[in-house]
Write a protein that holds these residues in place. Structure first.
Motif, short mmCIF file in Angstrom:
data_model
loop_
_atom_site.label_atom_id
_atom_site.label_comp_id
_atom_site.label_asym_id
_atom_site.label_seq_id
_atom_site.Cartn_x
_atom_site.Cartn_y
_atom_site.Cartn_z
N MET A 10 0.82 -1.21 0.00
CA MET A 10 0.00 0.00 0.00
C MET A 10 0.86 1.26 0.00
N GLU A 11 1.93 1.24 0.77
CA GLU A 11 2.79 2.43 0.85
C GLU A 11 3.55 2.66 -0.46
N VAL A 12 4.05 1.60 -1.08
CA VAL A 12 4.75 1.75 -2.35
C VAL A 12 3.78 2.28 -3.41
N ALA A 13 2.53 1.74 -3.42
CA ALA A 13 1.53 2.21 -4.37
C ALA A 13 1.16 3.67 -4.11
N ARG A 14 1.08 4.04 -2.86
CA ARG A 14 0.70 5.41 -2.51
C ARG A 14 1.78 6.42 -2.94
N LYS A 16 4.45 5.68 -4.99
CA LYS A 16 5.05 5.33 -6.29
C LYS A 16 6.57 5.31 -6.19
N SER A 17 7.04 4.86 -5.02
CA SER A 17 8.49 4.87 -4.78
C SER A 17 8.81 3.91 -3.64
N PHE A 18 9.82 3.05 -3.89
CA PHE A 18 10.27 2.16 -2.83
C PHE A 18 11.00 2.93 -1.73
N SER A 19 11.78 3.92 -2.13
CA SER A 19 12.57 4.68 -1.16
C SER A 19 11.67 5.50 -0.24
N LYS A 20 10.62 6.15 -0.81
CA LYS A 20 9.72 6.94 0.02
C LYS A 20 8.88 6.03 0.94
N ILE A 27 11.83 1.47 7.61
CA ILE A 27 12.65 0.30 7.36
C ILE A 27 13.55 0.60 6.16
N SER A 28 14.50 -0.27 5.91
CA SER A 28 15.43 -0.02 4.80
C SER A 28 14.75 -0.33 3.46
N GLN A 29 15.25 0.33 2.41
CA GLN A 29 14.69 0.09 1.07
C GLN A 29 14.89 -1.35 0.62
N PRO A 30 16.08 -1.96 0.84
CA PRO A 30 16.22 -3.37 0.46
C PRO A 30 15.20 -4.29 1.14
N THR A 31 14.84 -3.97 2.40
CA THR A 31 13.87 -4.79 3.12
C THR A 31 12.49 -4.71 2.48
N ILE A 32 12.07 -3.49 2.13
CA ILE A 32 10.75 -3.34 1.54
C ILE A 32 10.72 -3.90 0.12
N SER A 33 11.84 -3.79 -0.61
CA SER A 33 11.91 -4.35 -1.96
C SER A 33 11.81 -5.87 -1.91
N LYS A 34 12.52 -6.47 -0.96
CA LYS A 34 12.47 -7.92 -0.82
C LYS A 34 11.07 -8.39 -0.44
N LYS A 53 12.68 5.96 -12.79
CA LYS A 53 12.05 7.19 -12.32
C LYS A 53 10.88 6.94 -11.36
N TYR A 54 10.15 5.85 -11.56
CA TYR A 54 8.98 5.62 -10.71
C TYR A 54 8.58 4.15 -10.77
N VAL A 55 7.68 3.79 -9.89
CA VAL A 55 7.05 2.47 -9.95
C VAL A 55 5.55 2.67 -10.06
N GLU A 56 4.88 1.73 -10.72
CA GLU A 56 3.44 1.87 -10.94
C GLU A 56 2.80 0.50 -10.85
N LEU A 57 1.62 0.45 -10.32
CA LEU A 57 0.91 -0.81 -10.18
C LEU A 57 0.55 -1.41 -11.53
N THR A 58 0.68 -2.71 -11.64
CA THR A 58 0.16 -3.44 -12.79
C THR A 58 -1.34 -3.68 -12.58
N ASP A 59 -1.99 -4.29 -13.57
CA ASP A 59 -3.41 -4.63 -13.40
C ASP A 59 -3.59 -5.58 -12.21
N ALA A 60 -2.69 -6.55 -12.11
CA ALA A 60 -2.74 -7.48 -10.99
C ALA A 60 -2.50 -6.73 -9.68
N GLY A 61 -1.57 -5.78 -9.72
CA GLY A 61 -1.28 -4.97 -8.53
C GLY A 61 -2.48 -4.17 -8.09
#
Length: 295
Positions: A10-14, A16-20, A27-34, A53-61
């Motif tokens: 939910m936070e990554v979708a909100r 649109k960034s793993f770092s934010k 928590i660390s970015q590697p932890t949330i990415s994993k 530049k960004y991440v975006e939800l897929t249809d499945a996402g």
């Protein structure tokens, strides 16, 4: 899959960034990415398009996000309800107690508890001590009021120890005595606890030690019936002193009984290692505070 994985989604979708998302969740970015990769692997679907530049939800996402929001909201609502239960002090406590025995001290504790926690409901069940013990073992009661013996099965707090007195009609010859013992009961009609009470066996065994088999006129769990039979000159009865002190001496004569081991000993008892609800634990803590040094 864990709730925290859905929260990360939910936070990554909100943002649109793993770092934010990592910054917000502390928590660390590697932890949330994993965590997101593990979630994708478990579901067998790619949930995010990733670019520099960004991440975006897929249809499945998008589909998973909607379900994730509902699941996380429900989970948080559970915690909110539990917090409310803690703060509002609600719930129900199931207690078994014998109908015949004197529970003066316990009655006072019940009254005090209700004044402090009016939203906790106390459900009382009138059973004989042996039935209370069995119901505790079966998990049908939170607490029982009786005389426990098996510390492997039960835990308890003592709160009452009351010696027995013998009562009779004022015209009975034993009313002239300063005290009465088992030998004096030979040939007398006795009105005693029924076999659901361990005191029933104690009285009979006491008579046998004195050299006779007692003559039992009646066995009962009803205190009122016991006293009525005494006033009707149908026999003698043994009851705890706290009950006997309320009798009118013009109607019922009460004398000390010589058996110092014949006393009503009561404890708030619960099954060892049994789960206790919040309400039950609150009640246990209250009784513990009311009877210091017992736990």
């Amino acid at each position: 899959m864990e709730i925290r994985h859905l929260e990360y989604l939910m936070e990554v979708a909100r943002h649109k960034s793993f770092s934010k998302a990592a910054e917000v969740t502390h928590i660390s970015q590697p932890t949330i990415s994993k965590a997101i990769k593990d979630l994708e692997a478990e579901l067998g679907k790619t949930l995010f398009y990733r670019s520099t530049k960004y991440v975006e939800l897929t249809d499945a996402g998008e589909a998973i996000l909607e379900q994730a929001q509902q699941i996380v909201a429900s989970f948080r609502n559970i915690h909110a309800q539990l917090d409310g239960l803690e703060k509002l002090q609600t719930g129900k406590v199931h207690i078994g107690l014998p109908p015949l025995t004197a529970v003066t001290a316990f009655s006072h504790m019940l009254g005090a508890f209700k004044s402090h926690f009016p939203k906790i409901h106390i459900q009382l069940y009138e059973y004989g001590p042996k039935q209370i013990e069995a119901s505790l073992q079966e998990g049908l009661l939170d607490f029982g009021i009786f005389t426990p013996e098996d510390s492997d099965l039960f835990e308890w707090i003592w709160f009452e120890q009351d010696p027995h007195r013998i009562m009779m009609h004022p015209t009975h010859p034993l009313a002239k005595r300063g005290h009465v013992d088992y030998a004096d009961l030979k040939g007398e009609q006795l009105i005693i606890y029924n076999s659901y009470y361990k005191l029933h066996d104690q009285i009979i065994n006491g008579c046998k030690r004195a050299g006779f088999i007692p003559e039992i006129a009646f066995e009962t769990t009803q205190r009122e019936l016991m006293t009525q039979m005494v006033t009707a000159k149908l026999g003698l009865a043994l009851l705890p002193s706290k009950i006997c002190k309320d009798f009118d001496p013009e109607i019922i004569a009460v004398r000390p009984f010589s058996d110092s081991q014949l006393f009503l000993e009561l404890a708030l008892t619960w099954k060892r290692n049994r789960y206790l609800s919040h309400a039950a634990r609150r009640f246990l803590a209250f009784v513990s505070d009311s009877v210091p040094g017992q736990i």
